[in-house]
Design an enzyme around this catalytic site. Structure first.
Site, PDB file in Angstrom:
ATOM      1  N   ARG A  14       0.924  -1.237  -0.090  1.00  0.00           N
ATOM      2  CA  ARG A  14       0.009  -0.039   0.229  1.00  0.00           C
ATOM      3  C   ARG A  14       0.769   1.258   0.036  1.00  0.00           C
ATOM      4  O   ARG A  14       1.010   2.030  -0.809  1.00  0.00           O
ATOM      5  CB  ARG A  14      -1.000  -0.118   1.200  1.00  0.00           C
ATOM      6  CG  ARG A  14      -2.183   0.752   1.132  1.00  0.00           C
ATOM      7  CD  ARG A  14      -1.535   2.483   1.708  1.00  0.00           C
ATOM      8  NE  ARG A  14      -1.137   2.474   2.972  1.00  0.00           N
ATOM      9  CZ  ARG A  14      -0.584   3.573   3.457  1.00  0.00           C
ATOM     10  NH1 ARG A  14      -0.545   4.557   2.867  1.00  0.00           N
ATOM     11  NH2 ARG A  14       0.063   3.441   4.729  1.00  0.00           N
ATOM     12  N   ASP A  15       1.605   1.519   1.156  1.00  0.00           N
ATOM     13  CA  ASP A  15       2.590   2.684   1.043  1.00  0.00           C
ATOM     14  C   ASP A  15       3.449   3.092   0.140  1.00  0.00           C
ATOM     15  O   ASP A  15       3.636   4.045  -0.470  1.00  0.00           O
ATOM     16  CB  ASP A  15       3.155   2.763   2.828  1.00  0.00           C
ATOM     17  CG  ASP A  15       3.294   4.291   2.978  1.00  0.00           C
ATOM     18  OD1 ASP A  15       3.756   4.992   2.256  1.00  0.00           O
ATOM     19  OD2 ASP A  15       3.190   4.579   4.245  1.00  0.00           O
ATOM     20  N   HIS A 206       4.417   4.236  12.757  1.00  0.00           N
ATOM     21  CA  HIS A 206       4.629   4.016  11.267  1.00  0.00           C
ATOM     22  C   HIS A 206       5.819   5.257  10.992  1.00  0.00           C
ATOM     23  O   HIS A 206       5.484   6.366  10.774  1.00  0.00           O
ATOM     24  CB  HIS A 206       3.318   4.321  10.826  1.00  0.00           C
ATOM     25  CG  HIS A 206       3.319   4.562   9.493  1.00  0.00           C
ATOM     26  ND1 HIS A 206       2.591   3.437   8.489  1.00  0.00           N
ATOM     27  CD2 HIS A 206       3.593   5.436   8.449  1.00  0.00           C
ATOM     28  CE1 HIS A 206       2.745   3.789   7.107  1.00  0.00           C
ATOM     29  NE2 HIS A 206       3.317   5.022   7.084  1.00  0.00           N
ATOM     30  N   HIS A 208       8.630   6.773   8.678  1.00  0.00           N
ATOM     31  CA  HIS A 208       9.480   6.726   7.363  1.00  0.00           C
ATOM     32  C   HIS A 208      10.851   7.120   7.679  1.00  0.00           C
ATOM     33  O   HIS A 208      11.209   7.874   8.522  1.00  0.00           O
ATOM     34  CB  HIS A 208       8.549   7.815   6.235  1.00  0.00           C
ATOM     35  CG  HIS A 208       7.407   7.355   5.785  1.00  0.00           C
ATOM     36  ND1 HIS A 208       7.304   7.044   4.691  1.00  0.00           N
ATOM     37  CD2 HIS A 208       6.219   7.357   6.390  1.00  0.00           C
ATOM     38  CE1 HIS A 208       6.046   6.427   4.309  1.00  0.00           C
ATOM     39  NE2 HIS A 208       5.310   6.703   5.527  1.00  0.00           N
ATOM     40  N   CYS A 239       4.446   9.483   0.673  1.00  0.00           N
ATOM     41  CA  CYS A 239       3.090   9.805   0.660  1.00  0.00           C
ATOM     42  C   CYS A 239       3.055  10.835  -0.749  1.00  0.00           C
ATOM     43  O   CYS A 239       3.983  11.650  -0.811  1.00  0.00           O
ATOM     44  CB  CYS A 239       2.574  10.401   1.649  1.00  0.00           C
ATOM     45  SG  CYS A 239       0.759  11.103   1.685  1.00  0.00           S
ATOM     46  N   ASN A 248       9.368   3.820   4.092  1.00  0.00           N
ATOM     47  CA  ASN A 248       9.172   3.357   5.244  1.00  0.00           C
ATOM     48  C   ASN A 248      10.459   2.667   5.817  1.00  0.00           C
ATOM     49  O   ASN A 248      11.387   2.203   5.184  1.00  0.00           O
ATOM     50  CB  ASN A 248       7.791   2.532   5.479  1.00  0.00           C
ATOM     51  CG  ASN A 248       6.546   2.973   5.138  1.00  0.00           C
ATOM     52  OD1 ASN A 248       6.225   3.023   4.045  1.00  0.00           O
ATOM     53  ND2 ASN A 248       6.021   3.537   6.143  1.00  0.00           N
TER      54      ASN A 248
HETATM   55  P1  HMG Z   1     -12.365  14.565  -3.141  1.00  0.00           P
HETATM   56  O1  HMG Z   1     -12.190  15.041  -4.757  1.00  0.00           O
HETATM   57  O2  HMG Z   1     -12.346  15.876  -2.381  1.00  0.00           O
HETATM   58  O3  HMG Z   1     -13.804  14.168  -2.701  1.00  0.00           O
HETATM   59  O4  HMG Z   1     -11.786  13.427  -2.781  1.00  0.00           O
HETATM   60  P2  HMG Z   1     -15.139  13.536  -3.675  1.00  0.00           P
HETATM   61  O5  HMG Z   1     -15.922  13.012  -2.762  1.00  0.00           O
HETATM   62  O6  HMG Z   1     -15.830  14.621  -4.625  1.00  0.00           O
HETATM   63  O7  HMG Z   1     -14.528  12.593  -4.663  1.00  0.00           O
HETATM   64  C1  HMG Z   1     -14.004  12.665  -6.140  1.00  0.00           C
HETATM   65  C2  HMG Z   1     -14.166  11.445  -6.957  1.00  0.00           C
HETATM   66  O8  HMG Z   1     -13.518  10.379  -6.234  1.00  0.00           O
HETATM   67  C3  HMG Z   1     -15.668  11.269  -7.110  1.00  0.00           C
HETATM   68  O9  HMG Z   1     -15.789  10.558  -8.443  1.00  0.00           O
HETATM   69  C4  HMG Z   1     -15.903  10.124  -5.867  1.00  0.00           C
HETATM   70  O10 HMG Z   1     -17.004   9.348  -6.476  1.00  0.00           O
HETATM   71  C5  HMG Z   1     -14.702   9.245  -6.108  1.00  0.00           C
HETATM   72  P3  HMG Z   1     -16.345  11.453  -9.571  1.00  0.00           P
HETATM   73  O11 HMG Z   1     -17.879  12.022  -9.333  1.00  0.00           O
HETATM   74  O12 HMG Z   1     -15.672  12.726  -9.806  1.00  0.00           O
HETATM   75  O13 HMG Z   1     -16.246  10.393 -10.805  1.00  0.00           O
HETATM   76  N1  HMG Z   1     -14.335   8.616  -4.901  1.00  0.00           N
HETATM   77  C6  HMG Z   1     -14.049   7.502  -4.599  1.00  0.00           C
HETATM   78  N2  HMG Z   1     -13.954   6.617  -5.433  1.00  0.00           N
HETATM   79  C7  HMG Z   1     -13.680   5.299  -5.066  1.00  0.00           C
HETATM   80  N3  HMG Z   1     -13.448   4.923  -3.817  1.00  0.00           N
HETATM   81  C8  HMG Z   1     -13.471   5.900  -2.935  1.00  0.00           C
HETATM   82  C9  HMG Z   1     -13.727   7.057  -3.468  1.00  0.00           C
HETATM   83  N4  HMG Z   1     -14.098   8.449  -2.683  1.00  0.00           N
HETATM   84  C10 HMG Z   1     -14.512   9.235  -3.420  1.00  0.00           C
HETATM   85  N5  HMG Z   1     -13.393   5.558  -1.439  1.00  0.00           N
HETATM   86  C11 HMG Z   1     -11.010  11.673  -1.254  1.00  0.00           C
HETATM   87  C12 HMG Z   1     -11.863  13.038  -1.292  1.00  0.00           C
HETATM   88  C13 HMG Z   1     -10.789  11.629   0.165  1.00  0.00           C
HETATM   89  C14 HMG Z   1     -11.743  10.566  -1.802  1.00  0.00           C
HETATM   90  C15 HMG Z   1      -9.638  11.689  -1.777  1.00  0.00           C
HETATM   91  O14 HMG Z   1      -8.834  12.870  -1.292  1.00  0.00           O
HETATM   92  C16 HMG Z   1      -8.690  10.426  -1.737  1.00  0.00           C
HETATM   93  O15 HMG Z   1      -8.957   9.437  -2.194  1.00  0.00           O
HETATM   94  N6  HMG Z   1      -7.446  10.717  -0.964  1.00  0.00           N
HETATM   95  C17 HMG Z   1      -6.564   9.682  -0.547  1.00  0.00           C
HETATM   96  C18 HMG Z   1      -5.206  10.145  -0.841  1.00  0.00           C
HETATM   97  C19 HMG Z   1      -4.367   9.019  -0.316  1.00  0.00           C
HETATM   98  O16 HMG Z   1      -4.655   7.789  -0.555  1.00  0.00           O
HETATM   99  N7  HMG Z   1      -3.224   9.473   0.032  1.00  0.00           N
HETATM  100  C20 HMG Z   1      -2.016   8.592   0.463  1.00  0.00           C
HETATM  101  C21 HMG Z   1      -2.440   7.705   1.627  1.00  0.00           C
HETATM  102  S1  HMG Z   1      -2.336   8.473   3.192  1.00  0.00           S
HETATM  103  C22 HMG Z   1      -0.639   7.945   3.670  1.00  0.00           C
HETATM  104  O17 HMG Z   1       0.197   7.758   2.901  1.00  0.00           O
HETATM  105  C23 HMG Z   1      -0.074   8.399   4.953  1.00  0.00           C
HETATM  106  C24 HMG Z   1       0.077   7.118   5.898  1.00  0.00           C
HETATM  107  O18 HMG Z   1       0.913   6.118   5.361  1.00  0.00           O
HETATM  108  C25 HMG Z   1       0.449   7.380   7.181  1.00  0.00           C
HETATM  109  C26 HMG Z   1       1.742   8.217   7.310  1.00  0.00           C
HETATM  110  O19 HMG Z   1       2.806   7.895   6.371  1.00  0.00           O
HETATM  111  O20 HMG Z   1       1.745   9.275   8.191  1.00  0.00           O
HETATM  112  C27 HMG Z   1      -1.321   6.267   6.119  1.00  0.00           C
HETATM  113 MG    MG Z   2       3.117   6.131   5.367  1.00  0.00          MG
END
Ligand code: HMG
Ligand code: MG
Length: 298
Positions: A14-15, A206, A208, A239, A248
């Site tokens: 995933r990450d 967690h 990095h 990220c 990580n």
């Molecule tokens: P948005 O654009 O603000 O909101 O996204 P939205 O609700 O308008 O959604 C946009 C489009 O995405 C729409 O489609 C939704 O239907 C669709 P359209 O109508 O334009 O065709 N959609 C989805 N599709 C599939 N599955 C879903 C979903 N939700 C909406 N679940 C949103 C807001 C939160 C969805 C977006 O910003 C997002 O998905 N962000 C994820 C970002 C991400 O994954 N970042 C990396 C992970 S975090 C990380 O790495 C840190 C971590 O490792 C810990 C650390 O290191 O600190 C965990």
């Molecule tokens: Mg991370």
């Protein structure tokens, strides 16, 4: 006294893969995950059910869960940002999901387009719905040690958000050093503050390894009694919405240190290196993991 046994929670698929420019074919992801399972890993974050517009590399989550072998005793999890993500994870047969929020406003906006307050409300809603459906929920808090946009993050805010997430019903809270800026004394301060409010088995780290301090910070956690460490095969990770975030803590580096200190993980280090070799072959470049490179060089 150190814990006798700890969990290495694998986040490479995933990450790691969310951060690669090239999207791996689904069958290659499944092959990597199968190799991690063969090495004895029991907790693996296999993908994310997020918007494919935001993270195109993981858009094949449903297909991946069809292709990857399931085994009793091995728990697969995935990130879910909202109820839509939860529904997808549930339909794919996952028994565990992970909600994720940030401790800094700027990273929260960039990563999920929500303020911290909105994100907290969303995470609570998802947690309640998941638990009602019989799923376990893990929680992430990002930028605990520092934010790429805002710098310093006050520990009081971290404590406040963590308490709310735990009260909402998550079984474990993974503290993210998203951009790898933490140093051991800071880790001690953060853990000391949190442990006044929650038991140590609620917490995971967690880390990095952007600046080479992940293992040192993990050791501080181990000494404080933390028994879950997130890590990624070969040190993959980052990220896309946190510029400068490197991989990580490498799973092999963590396992090597833990075993060397008499702490059991249930993982076979030689087989983990084989999985690392597969990861390297699939990604097509040398990975950062130090133990992996040492073992492959022998
Ligand atoms: P948005 O654009 O603000 O909101 O996204 P939205 O609700 O308008 O959604 C946009 C489009 O995405 C729409 O489609 C939704 O239907 C669709 P359209 O109508 O334009 O065709 N959609 C989805 N599709 C599939 N599955 C879903 C979903 N939700 C909406 N679940 C949103 C807001 C939160 C969805 C977006 O910003 C997002 O998905 N962000 C994820 C970002 C991400 O994954 N970042 C990396 C992970 S975090 C990380 O790495 C840190 C971590 O490792 C810990 C650390 O290191 O600190 C965990
Ligand atoms: Mg991370």
């Amino acid at each position: 006294q150190l814990p006798r046994r700890v969990d290495v929670y694998e986040v490479g698929p995933r990450d790691g893969l969310q951060n690669e420019l090239r999207t791996l074919p689904t069958r290659d992801k499944a092959r990597l995950i199968n190799a991690l399972v063969a090495a004895g890993e029991k907790r693996i974050e296999v993908t994310s059910f997020v918007s494919p517009k935001w993270i195109p590399q993981l858009a094949d989550a449903e297909e991946l869960l069809k292709q990857v072998g399931r085994r009793p005793g091995v728990v697969f999890s995935a990130l879910v940002p909202n109820l839509k993500g939860l529904e997808r994870a549930q339909a794919a047969g996952l028994e565990e999901a992970a909600v994720f929020i940030s401790a800094s406003e700027a990273h929260s906006k960039k990563n999920i387009n929500k303020t911290i307050a909105e994100a907290l409300a969303g995470a609570k809603e998802v947690t309640a719905a998941a638990r009602k459906a019989g799923m376990r929920v893990r929680g992430y808090l990002s930028t605990v040690w520092g934010c790429p946009y805002e710098g310093h993050v006050p520990v009081e805010r971290v404590v406040d958000i963590c308490r709310q997430l735990v009260d909402a019903g998550i079984y474990q809270l993974s503290l993210g050093d998203t951009i790898g800026v933490g140093t051991p004394r800071q880790t001690e301060e953060i853990l000391t503050a949190l442990l006044q409010h929650m038991p140590v088995d609620t917490l995971a780290l967690h880390l990095h390894d952007t600046r080479g301090t992940a293992l040192a910070n993990a050791l501080v956690g181990l000494s404080a009694g933390v028994t879950t460490f997130d890590a990624s095969i070969g040190g993959l990770g980052g990220c896309p919405y946190a510029p400068g975030a490197a991989g990580n803590l490498a799973s092999e580096d963590a396992v090597f240190m833990l075993h060397g200190m008499g702490v059991d993980t249930g993982i076979d280090l030689d087989k983990l290196v084989e999985a690392g070799e597969i990861a390297q072959e699939l990604i097509g470049r040398k990975l950062a993991g130090k133990y992996l490179q040492a073992a492959l060089g022998e």
